[in-house]
Scaffold this motif. Structure first.
Motif, short mmCIF file in Angstrom:
data_model
loop_
_atom_site.label_atom_id
_atom_site.label_comp_id
_atom_site.label_asym_id
_atom_site.label_seq_id
_atom_site.Cartn_x
_atom_site.Cartn_y
_atom_site.Cartn_z
N ARG A 148 0.83 -1.21 0.00
CA ARG A 148 0.00 0.00 0.00
C ARG A 148 0.86 1.25 0.00
NH1 ARG A 148 -5.56 -0.16 2.85
NH2 ARG A 148 -5.78 1.34 1.18
N PRO A 168 1.82 3.25 -2.41
CA PRO A 168 1.29 4.43 -3.12
C PRO A 168 0.35 5.23 -2.25
CG PRO A 168 1.09 2.46 -4.49
CD PRO A 168 1.58 2.00 -3.15
N PHE A 169 -0.47 4.53 -1.47
CA PHE A 169 -1.40 5.22 -0.57
C PHE A 169 -0.63 5.98 0.51
CE2 PHE A 169 -3.58 4.80 3.57
CZ PHE A 169 -4.53 5.78 3.37
N HIS A 175 0.78 9.03 -0.91
CA HIS A 175 -0.27 10.00 -1.16
C HIS A 175 -0.66 10.72 0.12
CE1 HIS A 175 -3.61 11.59 -3.57
NE2 HIS A 175 -4.29 11.54 -2.44
N MET A 176 -0.80 9.95 1.21
CA MET A 176 -1.18 10.55 2.49
C MET A 176 -0.09 11.50 2.98
SD MET A 176 -4.16 9.53 3.55
CE MET A 176 -4.51 9.17 5.27
N GLY A 211 -0.12 14.54 0.97
CA GLY A 211 -1.32 15.31 1.29
C GLY A 211 -1.14 16.09 2.58
N ASP A 212 -0.51 15.45 3.59
CA ASP A 212 -0.25 16.14 4.85
C ASP A 212 0.64 17.35 4.62
OD1 ASP A 212 -1.72 14.29 6.19
OD2 ASP A 212 -0.01 13.07 6.80
N ARG A 236 1.01 18.96 1.81
CA ARG A 236 0.28 19.96 1.05
C ARG A 236 -0.67 20.74 1.96
NH1 ARG A 236 -2.40 16.77 -3.13
NH2 ARG A 236 -0.42 15.70 -3.33
N ALA A 237 -1.29 20.04 2.91
CA ALA A 237 -2.19 20.71 3.84
C ALA A 237 -1.45 21.78 4.64
CB ALA A 237 -2.83 19.70 4.78
N VAL A 282 -9.31 5.80 11.73
CA VAL A 282 -9.07 4.91 10.59
C VAL A 282 -8.99 3.46 11.06
CG1 VAL A 282 -7.46 4.29 8.77
CG2 VAL A 282 -7.89 6.69 9.27
N ILE A 283 -8.21 3.23 12.11
CA ILE A 283 -7.96 1.85 12.55
C ILE A 283 -9.26 1.18 13.01
CG2 ILE A 283 -6.77 0.45 14.28
CD1 ILE A 283 -4.53 2.56 14.20
N VAL A 319 -11.61 0.91 9.31
CA VAL A 319 -11.18 0.28 8.06
C VAL A 319 -10.10 -0.73 8.40
CG1 VAL A 319 -10.29 0.69 5.75
CG2 VAL A 319 -11.55 2.50 6.91
N LYS A 320 -10.18 -1.88 7.76
CA LYS A 320 -9.13 -2.88 7.98
C LYS A 320 -7.89 -2.47 7.19
CE LYS A 320 -7.56 -7.37 8.36
NZ LYS A 320 -6.64 -7.29 9.49
N GLN A 373 3.97 6.34 7.14
CA GLN A 373 3.46 7.66 6.76
C GLN A 373 4.16 8.76 7.56
OE1 GLN A 373 -0.76 7.94 7.33
NE2 GLN A 373 -0.70 10.14 7.03
#
Lengths: 260, 241
Positions: free
Chosen positions: A14, A16-17, A20-21, A24-25, A27-28, A97-98, A101-102, A111
């Protein structure tokens, strides 16, 4: 299959995810302010210039020698301490999240690590500027070892974040304990000074794993190859650390979702 | 072909008080031999699920009923693999999607578009397929230009629309839903119901925890009643009466 290994494999799938996160952080942070993470770079620059001017006169050292070593040390320390300081809340902050979502667990330490690596990349502007103003005496291929050193540091930080993250989810005061101890660790780490300046009483310095991390990244930039001992100790810390983390993870990770 | 089976699954979990969550107190306890400190160890263990077995196959739509705290949400999280059972086995075949609390992974500083991609990637999409979902979400949420603004500027109804649209654009084979939620104003509510029902009809296995018996009658073909961590299957006829 081993729970720990499986979690690692699924996490890397995972990636790529995770990227991305982390992006994104970052960028925020740019969104909240004009300079974004560059504010940190600006802060670090001011710190380096200030400390460089003061300490070069206190330690009676030529600026051309002190400032570059101080810069690299300080920025590397900022990276390491940011990772360690945030490690204990890495799972607590991702509780929503935990619990919904699995996902594999390692994506959260990854991350955190990547977000701070991006910050380090921002800050490396200062290193480049300083190295141009105060060029190292010799430019050699040894400098590549610095990058290799950074990889070793990152691999060590990853198990530390995982382990402290699990402990921090179970024991909520770990965050305060860590932030209380980090300043002491800073003074025990050769950031401002060099390990060999302490003299014979430096054994406590060499008990601190971060001392080795410093040498691994900083020394090669000055054309010095870190001694074999430094590499061996780092690899040993890495091996023991990962084994310890694996033991804890296999024993306790099933409870993690209840702790947070 | 999707399956979801529980083989004598039990789950107990600890609830720690503030003392038990303090490392300092734990160390003091060890330091004093645990005699004086014995009171500080107030860990309550909740037996949430007790020796539960069942098997779900394609076409099963299960309604979970039971009073508050009966273990409905815990059972759903066990099904999803978020909680690991203490004993027994949970075996599932097929991709699982969950709707428990909406909006996991949302960053309110980022724009609507960025959050769509972010949340979809969290739910297992690649960046490319996540971007392909955007037109559908744009159309459904009717948020228009707001999707270019940071989510923190949204009203709660708008945020709900976005989260709902993202959650329902996943195509799972096993769908687990915890309690139906009200979405926005009346006109939108109807639209959401329609999308929801279409979504549910497309999955292989559907599990739905709710207090709304009418909705369960409409959507489900099996009913499990949870009581003190035990699961009893009720026949649909009994339930209807």
């Amino acid at each position: 299959m081993n729970l720990f290994i499986r979690d690692l494999i699924f996490s890397f799938r995972r990636m790529p995810f995770v990227w991305h996160m982390a992006l994104g952080d970052t960028r925020a942070r740019y969104k909240r302010s004009f300079l974004g993470p560059l504010w940190m770079t600006l802060g670090a620059t001011i710190g380096v210039v200030g400390l460089g001017l003061v300490w070069s006169s206190i330690l009676n050292q030529p600026r051309a020698e002190l400032i570059p070593s101080l810069t690299i040390g300080l920025l590397l320390w900022q990276f390491i301490s940011a990772c360690i300081n945030e490690s204990s809340t890495v799972f607590v902050r991702n509780a929503s999240v935990i619990r919904n979502v699995k996902t594999p667990f390692f994506i959260f330490p990854l991350q955190l690590l990547i977000r701070h690596l991006i910050g380090l990349l921002h800050n490396s502007i200062i290193i480049i500027v300083v190295l141009i103003v105060y060029p190292p005496p010799v430019i050699s291929s040894v400098m590549i070892l610095s990058l290799f050193g950074l990889i070793l540091v990152v691999l060590n930080l990853l198990w530390m974040i995982m382990l402290l993250g699990m402990l921090g989810a179970r024991f909520r005061d770990l965050e305060q304990i860590i932030s209380a101890f980090m300043p002491i660790v800073f003074f025990l780490t050769p950031v401002i000074f060099k390990a060999d300046q302490i003299g014979l009483n430096s054994s406590i310095i060499w008990l601190n794993p971060f001392t080795y991390f410093m040498s691994l990244v900083r020394d090669p930039l000055y054309g010095r190859v870190p001694s074999l001992t430094i590499y061996l100790v780092t690899l040993l810390i890495m091996l023991l650390g990962w084994l310890l983390t694996m033991y804890f993870f296999n024993k306790r990770s099933a409870r993690l979702a209840f702790w947070i | 072909m999707s399956t979801l089976s529980f083989k004598s699954v039990s789950l107990q979990y600890p609830i720690y008080n503030a003392n038990a969550m303090s490392l300092r107190n734990q160390l003091v306890r060890i330091g004093t031999g645990g005699r004086i400190g014995s009171d500080t160890r107030n860990i309550v263990t909740v037996s949430a699920i007790d020796n539960v077995s069942f098997e779900l196959k394609n076409g099963d739509a299960v309604g979970l009923v039971g009073h508050n705290g009966a273990g409905k949400s815990t059972l759903l999280r066990l099904m999803a693999g978020i909680y690991a059972p203490v004993s027994g086995q949970v075996v599932s075949k097929g991709s699982i999607a969950t709707v428990f609390e909406l909006g996991a992974g949302m960053d309110t500083e980022l724009t609507g578009y960025e959050n769509i991609v972010r949340m979809l990637m969290l739910l297992g999409h690649s960046q490319l397929t996540a971007k392909q979902c955007i037109p559908d979400i744009e159309e459904f949420t009717e948020l228009g230009g707001f999707l270019n603004l940071p989510v923190r500027t949204y009203s709660s109804g708008m945020m709900m629309r976005l989260m709902f649209a993202v959650a329902t654009s996943i195509r799972p084979s096993i769908l687990l839903i915890d309690e139906m939620f009200g979405v926005g104003d009346a006109a939108f509510h109807e639209k959401a119901q329609l999308r929801m029902h279409k979504w549910i009809s497309e999955v292989d296995i559907f599990v739905f925890a709710s207090h709304n018996h009418d909705l369960i009658k409409k959507l489900c073909n099996r009913v499990f009643r949870l009581d003190h961590g035990k699961v009893h299957e009720e026949s649909m006829c009994n339930f209807l009466e």
